[in-house]
Write a protein that holds these residues in place. Structure first.
Motif, PDB file in Angstrom:
ATOM      1  N   HIS A 113       0.867  -1.177   0.000  1.00 29.63           N
ATOM      2  CA  HIS A 113       0.000   0.000   0.000  1.00 29.63           C
ATOM      3  C   HIS A 113       0.903   1.226   0.000  1.00 29.63           C
ATOM      4  O   HIS A 113       1.712   1.411   0.915  1.00 29.63           O
ATOM      5  CB  HIS A 113      -0.887  -0.015   1.245  1.00 29.63           C
ATOM      6  CG  HIS A 113      -1.993   0.977   1.230  1.00 29.63           C
ATOM      7  ND1 HIS A 113      -1.772   2.333   1.312  1.00 29.63           N
ATOM      8  CD2 HIS A 113      -3.342   0.824   1.132  1.00 29.63           C
ATOM      9  CE1 HIS A 113      -2.923   2.966   1.280  1.00 29.63           C
ATOM     10  NE2 HIS A 113      -3.905   2.073   1.170  1.00 29.63           N
ATOM     11  N   LEU A 114       0.771   2.072  -1.001  1.00 28.01           N
ATOM     12  CA  LEU A 114       1.736   3.151  -1.191  1.00 28.01           C
ATOM     13  C   LEU A 114       1.636   4.241  -0.137  1.00 28.01           C
ATOM     14  O   LEU A 114       2.593   4.998   0.058  1.00 28.01           O
ATOM     15  CB  LEU A 114       1.572   3.749  -2.590  1.00 28.01           C
ATOM     16  CG  LEU A 114       1.854   2.787  -3.747  1.00 28.01           C
ATOM     17  CD1 LEU A 114       1.793   3.530  -5.068  1.00 28.01           C
ATOM     18  CD2 LEU A 114       3.192   2.091  -3.580  1.00 28.01           C
ATOM     19  N   ASP A 171       2.278  -4.301   2.866  1.00 23.84           N
ATOM     20  CA  ASP A 171       1.613  -5.249   1.981  1.00 23.84           C
ATOM     21  C   ASP A 171       0.866  -6.234   2.870  1.00 23.84           C
ATOM     22  O   ASP A 171       1.470  -7.117   3.484  1.00 23.84           O
ATOM     23  CB  ASP A 171       2.636  -5.978   1.105  1.00 23.84           C
ATOM     24  CG  ASP A 171       1.984  -6.955   0.130  1.00 23.84           C
ATOM     25  OD1 ASP A 171       0.766  -7.212   0.260  1.00 23.84           O
ATOM     26  OD2 ASP A 171       2.694  -7.493  -0.740  1.00 23.84           O
ATOM     27  N   ALA A 172      -0.438  -6.079   2.961  1.00 24.92           N
ATOM     28  CA  ALA A 172      -1.227  -6.918   3.864  1.00 24.92           C
ATOM     29  C   ALA A 172      -1.089  -8.394   3.528  1.00 24.92           C
ATOM     30  O   ALA A 172      -1.122  -9.251   4.412  1.00 24.92           O
ATOM     31  CB  ALA A 172      -2.695  -6.502   3.808  1.00 24.92           C
ATOM     32  N   ALA A 196     -11.133   5.895   5.470  1.00 21.50           N
ATOM     33  CA  ALA A 196     -11.828   5.641   6.729  1.00 21.50           C
ATOM     34  C   ALA A 196     -11.773   4.160   7.100  1.00 21.50           C
ATOM     35  O   ALA A 196     -11.540   3.809   8.264  1.00 21.50           O
ATOM     36  CB  ALA A 196     -13.280   6.111   6.627  1.00 21.50           C
ATOM     37  N   VAL A 197     -11.992   3.287   6.132  1.00 20.43           N
ATOM     38  CA  VAL A 197     -11.959   1.850   6.408  1.00 20.43           C
ATOM     39  C   VAL A 197     -10.582   1.430   6.912  1.00 20.43           C
ATOM     40  O   VAL A 197     -10.456   0.709   7.909  1.00 20.43           O
ATOM     41  CB  VAL A 197     -12.347   1.053   5.143  1.00 20.43           C
ATOM     42  CG1 VAL A 197     -11.990  -0.421   5.288  1.00 20.43           C
ATOM     43  CG2 VAL A 197     -13.839   1.207   4.851  1.00 20.43           C
ATOM     44  N   ARG A 198      -9.540   1.878   6.242  1.00 21.40           N
ATOM     45  CA  ARG A 198      -8.186   1.508   6.667  1.00 21.40           C
ATOM     46  C   ARG A 198      -7.853   2.064   8.047  1.00 21.40           C
ATOM     47  O   ARG A 198      -7.310   1.363   8.905  1.00 21.40           O
ATOM     48  CB  ARG A 198      -7.149   1.988   5.652  1.00 21.40           C
ATOM     49  CG  ARG A 198      -5.736   1.530   5.984  1.00 21.40           C
ATOM     50  CD  ARG A 198      -4.723   1.957   4.939  1.00 21.40           C
ATOM     51  NE  ARG A 198      -4.310   3.330   5.068  1.00 21.40           N
ATOM     52  CZ  ARG A 198      -4.645   4.313   4.245  1.00 21.40           C
ATOM     53  NH1 ARG A 198      -5.441   4.094   3.213  1.00 21.40           N
ATOM     54  NH2 ARG A 198      -4.200   5.545   4.432  1.00 21.40           N
ATOM     55  N   THR A 199      -8.207   3.316   8.275  1.00 22.14           N
ATOM     56  CA  THR A 199      -7.903   3.955   9.556  1.00 22.14           C
ATOM     57  C   THR A 199      -8.634   3.255  10.697  1.00 22.14           C
ATOM     58  O   THR A 199      -8.043   2.954  11.743  1.00 22.14           O
ATOM     59  CB  THR A 199      -8.279   5.444   9.511  1.00 22.14           C
ATOM     60  OG1 THR A 199      -7.546   6.076   8.454  1.00 22.14           O
ATOM     61  CG2 THR A 199      -7.959   6.129  10.826  1.00 22.14           C
ATOM     62  N   LEU A 200      -9.909   2.988  10.515  1.00 25.57           N
ATOM     63  CA  LEU A 200     -10.676   2.322  11.553  1.00 25.57           C
ATOM     64  C   LEU A 200     -10.149   0.914  11.809  1.00 25.57           C
ATOM     65  O   LEU A 200     -10.008   0.493  12.965  1.00 25.57           O
ATOM     66  CB  LEU A 200     -12.158   2.281  11.172  1.00 25.57           C
ATOM     67  CG  LEU A 200     -12.871   3.640  11.210  1.00 25.57           C
ATOM     68  CD1 LEU A 200     -14.209   3.562  10.489  1.00 25.57           C
ATOM     69  CD2 LEU A 200     -13.076   4.103  12.653  1.00 25.57           C
ATOM     70  N   ALA A 201      -9.850   0.170  10.749  1.00 24.17           N
ATOM     71  CA  ALA A 201      -9.348  -1.196  10.915  1.00 24.17           C
ATOM     72  C   ALA A 201      -8.001  -1.226  11.624  1.00 24.17           C
ATOM     73  O   ALA A 201      -7.655  -2.221  12.278  1.00 24.17           O
ATOM     74  CB  ALA A 201      -9.243  -1.884   9.562  1.00 24.17           C
ATOM     75  N   SER A 202      -7.247  -0.142  11.515  1.00 27.60           N
ATOM     76  CA  SER A 202      -5.936  -0.090  12.167  1.00 27.60           C
ATOM     77  C   SER A 202      -6.039   0.286  13.642  1.00 27.60           C
ATOM     78  O   SER A 202      -5.048   0.170  14.374  1.00 27.60           O
ATOM     79  CB  SER A 202      -5.024   0.913  11.445  1.00 27.60           C
ATOM     80  OG  SER A 202      -5.429   2.250  11.687  1.00 27.60           O
ATOM     81  N   GLY A 257      -5.344  -2.200   7.160  1.00 25.63           N
ATOM     82  CA  GLY A 257      -5.482  -1.671   8.515  1.00 25.63           C
ATOM     83  C   GLY A 257      -5.170  -2.720   9.571  1.00 25.63           C
ATOM     84  O   GLY A 257      -4.503  -2.433  10.576  1.00 25.63           O
ATOM     85  N   VAL A 258      -5.627  -3.957   9.355  1.00 31.69           N
ATOM     86  CA  VAL A 258      -5.326  -5.045  10.287  1.00 31.69           C
ATOM     87  C   VAL A 258      -3.821  -5.282  10.353  1.00 31.69           C
ATOM     88  O   VAL A 258      -3.251  -5.471  11.442  1.00 31.69           O
ATOM     89  CB  VAL A 258      -6.065  -6.335   9.866  1.00 31.69           C
ATOM     90  CG1 VAL A 258      -5.589  -7.535  10.671  1.00 31.69           C
ATOM     91  CG2 VAL A 258      -7.577  -6.159  10.023  1.00 31.69           C
ATOM     92  N   ALA A 259      -3.158  -5.268   9.196  1.00 28.60           N
ATOM     93  CA  ALA A 259      -1.709  -5.473   9.163  1.00 28.60           C
ATOM     94  C   ALA A 259      -0.963  -4.334   9.855  1.00 28.60           C
ATOM     95  O   ALA A 259       0.016  -4.563  10.577  1.00 28.60           O
ATOM     96  CB  ALA A 259      -1.235  -5.621   7.716  1.00 28.60           C
ATOM     97  N   VAL A 260      -1.424  -3.097   9.652  1.00 30.01           N
ATOM     98  CA  VAL A 260      -0.811  -1.945  10.326  1.00 30.01           C
ATOM     99  C   VAL A 260      -0.946  -2.086  11.835  1.00 30.01           C
ATOM    100  O   VAL A 260       0.011  -1.851  12.592  1.00 30.01           O
ATOM    101  CB  VAL A 260      -1.456  -0.634   9.838  1.00 30.01           C
ATOM    102  CG1 VAL A 260      -1.050   0.549  10.719  1.00 30.01           C
ATOM    103  CG2 VAL A 260      -1.074  -0.359   8.381  1.00 30.01           C
ATOM    104  N   ARG A 261      -2.116  -2.468  12.301  1.00 37.22           N
ATOM    105  CA  ARG A 261      -2.353  -2.633  13.731  1.00 37.22           C
ATOM    106  C   ARG A 261      -1.453  -3.731  14.304  1.00 37.22           C
ATOM    107  O   ARG A 261      -0.891  -3.604  15.384  1.00 37.22           O
ATOM    108  CB  ARG A 261      -3.824  -2.965  13.975  1.00 37.22           C
ATOM    109  CG  ARG A 261      -4.182  -3.157  15.443  1.00 37.22           C
ATOM    110  CD  ARG A 261      -5.691  -3.415  15.568  1.00 37.22           C
ATOM    111  NE  ARG A 261      -6.080  -3.792  16.925  1.00 37.22           N
ATOM    112  CZ  ARG A 261      -6.352  -2.938  17.896  1.00 37.22           C
ATOM    113  NH1 ARG A 261      -6.291  -1.637  17.647  1.00 37.22           N
ATOM    114  NH2 ARG A 261      -6.718  -3.356  19.092  1.00 37.22           N
ATOM    115  N   ARG A 262      -1.315  -4.811  13.564  1.00 35.67           N
ATOM    116  CA  ARG A 262      -0.482  -5.927  14.036  1.00 35.67           C
ATOM    117  C   ARG A 262       0.976  -5.485  14.133  1.00 35.67           C
ATOM    118  O   ARG A 262       1.669  -5.808  15.105  1.00 35.67           O
ATOM    119  CB  ARG A 262      -0.603  -7.116  13.092  1.00 35.67           C
ATOM    120  CG  ARG A 262       0.323  -8.268  13.438  1.00 35.67           C
ATOM    121  CD  ARG A 262       0.080  -9.501  12.625  1.00 35.67           C
ATOM    122  NE  ARG A 262      -1.229 -10.076  12.906  1.00 35.67           N
ATOM    123  CZ  ARG A 262      -1.586 -11.292  12.505  1.00 35.67           C
ATOM    124  NH1 ARG A 262      -0.757 -12.037  11.797  1.00 35.67           N
ATOM    125  NH2 ARG A 262      -2.774 -11.768  12.806  1.00 35.67           N
TER     126      ARG A 262
END
Length: 324
Positions: A74-75, A80-81, A270-276, A313-318
């Motif tokens: 993701h640029l 890369d999830a 918004a989806v990415r931010t919330l998922a993170s 977002g899940v990958a960023v959070r992890r």
């Protein structure tokens, strides 16, 4: 000389129009034993018997998979999830047409298999009624969950044209069934002419947070996301994205379009931010109607990106959790 077959096997590197049709070319299985070790599983829910207007969303899981492109970083997020997470395509739930209760039970059972394996279910609808069995499966594991709900409509009617089981009643049903904690339930992007005073009165009694498209316009998507995060709080969260939250310019292929919606840029961020920033335990994207002439690629493509942003977002959070 380059051996393309060897590159496919070693790196999964191939054009998206080649090979078995799975989401982003990830491995395919319908064997529950092969879910072991998966971080996330894509599940199709090709069901549209409970729409109130234009049908055709049963064809969306296949269309979204066809619109998906090969993995890559993701640029903006720099992640890369599909490299950070093990993602599999678990195929489609074995729905039965013209028997909504049977189809919903099949969706609930399939999502339950993913959850029991310890993986994150990401469901491709289907009309929005498929979220009800998904939430039943999720709440059976996690208890009443928080809900982030992107939509033009609240879907909290007692009935739609006399039907109590509908894509316009599911959110009331999951609250009343105890699958969703109403004070941790946030709606984002509401606009148009339905529902009315009765439904919003019931929502106020339940403590549901409603954020409108005009809130996004006047305050900005960042402020709306922060309010949503404050309302959903800590604990397990499910995310449901009805593509009609988007302006029809960005998602013409949907059954109940409403002008004046979010842009795809606003929604994807918004989806990415919330998922993170939440404990995501399930997600879906629904109401893609690829049978409308000229709309399939646009709407299916944005639905694919919704899934990718959620997984990113899940990958960023992890990564943040392990200090990477």
């Amino acid at each position: 000389m380059i051996d393309p077959q060897e590159r496919w096997r070693a790196y999964g590197e191939k054009p998206d129009y080649l090979g078995l049709l799975t989401f982003s070319g990830v491995p395919y299985t319908q064997d529950p034993a092969e879910l072991a070790g998966a971080d996330a599983a894509i599940v199709g829910a090709p069901f549209d018997d409970l729409v109130s207007d234009r049908p055709g969303t049963r064809f969306a899981p296949r269309s979204i998979r066809a619109a998906s492109c090969p993995p890559g970083p993701h640029l903006e997020a720099g992640v890369d999830a599909f490299a950070d997470l093990r993602v599999v395509d678990y195929g489609d739930a074995p729905v039965v047409p013209a028997q909504p209760e049977v189809a919903h039970a099949a969706i609930e059972a399939t999502v339950g298999e993913v959850l029991r394996a310890g993986a994150l279910p990401v469901i491709l609808g289907g009309d929005h009624s498929i979220t009800e069995p998904c939430l039943r499966a999720v709440s059976a594991v996690h208890g009443p969950v928080g809900l982030l709900h992107f939509d033009t409509h609240t879907d909290t009617g007692e009935e739609v044209f006399g039907a109590t089981l509908s894509h316009g009643t599911l959110m009331r049903r999951v609250v009343e069934a105890g699958n969703v904690a109403p004070r941790r339930y946030v709606q984002i992007g509401l606009r148009g002419y339905w529902p009315g005073e009765k439904e919003f009165g019931w929502q106020a009694e339940q403590g549901i947070t409603s954020l409108f498209a005009h809130d996004v316009m006047h305050r900005g998507i960042g402020a709306v996301v922060e309010e949503a995060l404050a309302a959903v709080g800590d604990g397990p969260v499910y995310m449901s994205v009805d593509v009609d939250v988007l302006d029809p310019a960005f998602a013409p292929g949907t059954g109940t379009p409403e002008p004046g919606g979010l842009t795809s840029r606003e929604l994807l961020w918004a989806v990415r931010t919330l998922a993170s920033r939440v404990e995501l335990v399930g997600a879906d994207v629904v109401e893609v109607l690829p049978t409308l002439v000229g709309s399939a690629d646009i709407t299916s493509l944005v639905a694919d990106r919704v899934v990718r942003e959620a997984l990113t977002g899940v990958a960023v959070r992890r990564r943040a959790a392990v200090g990477a």
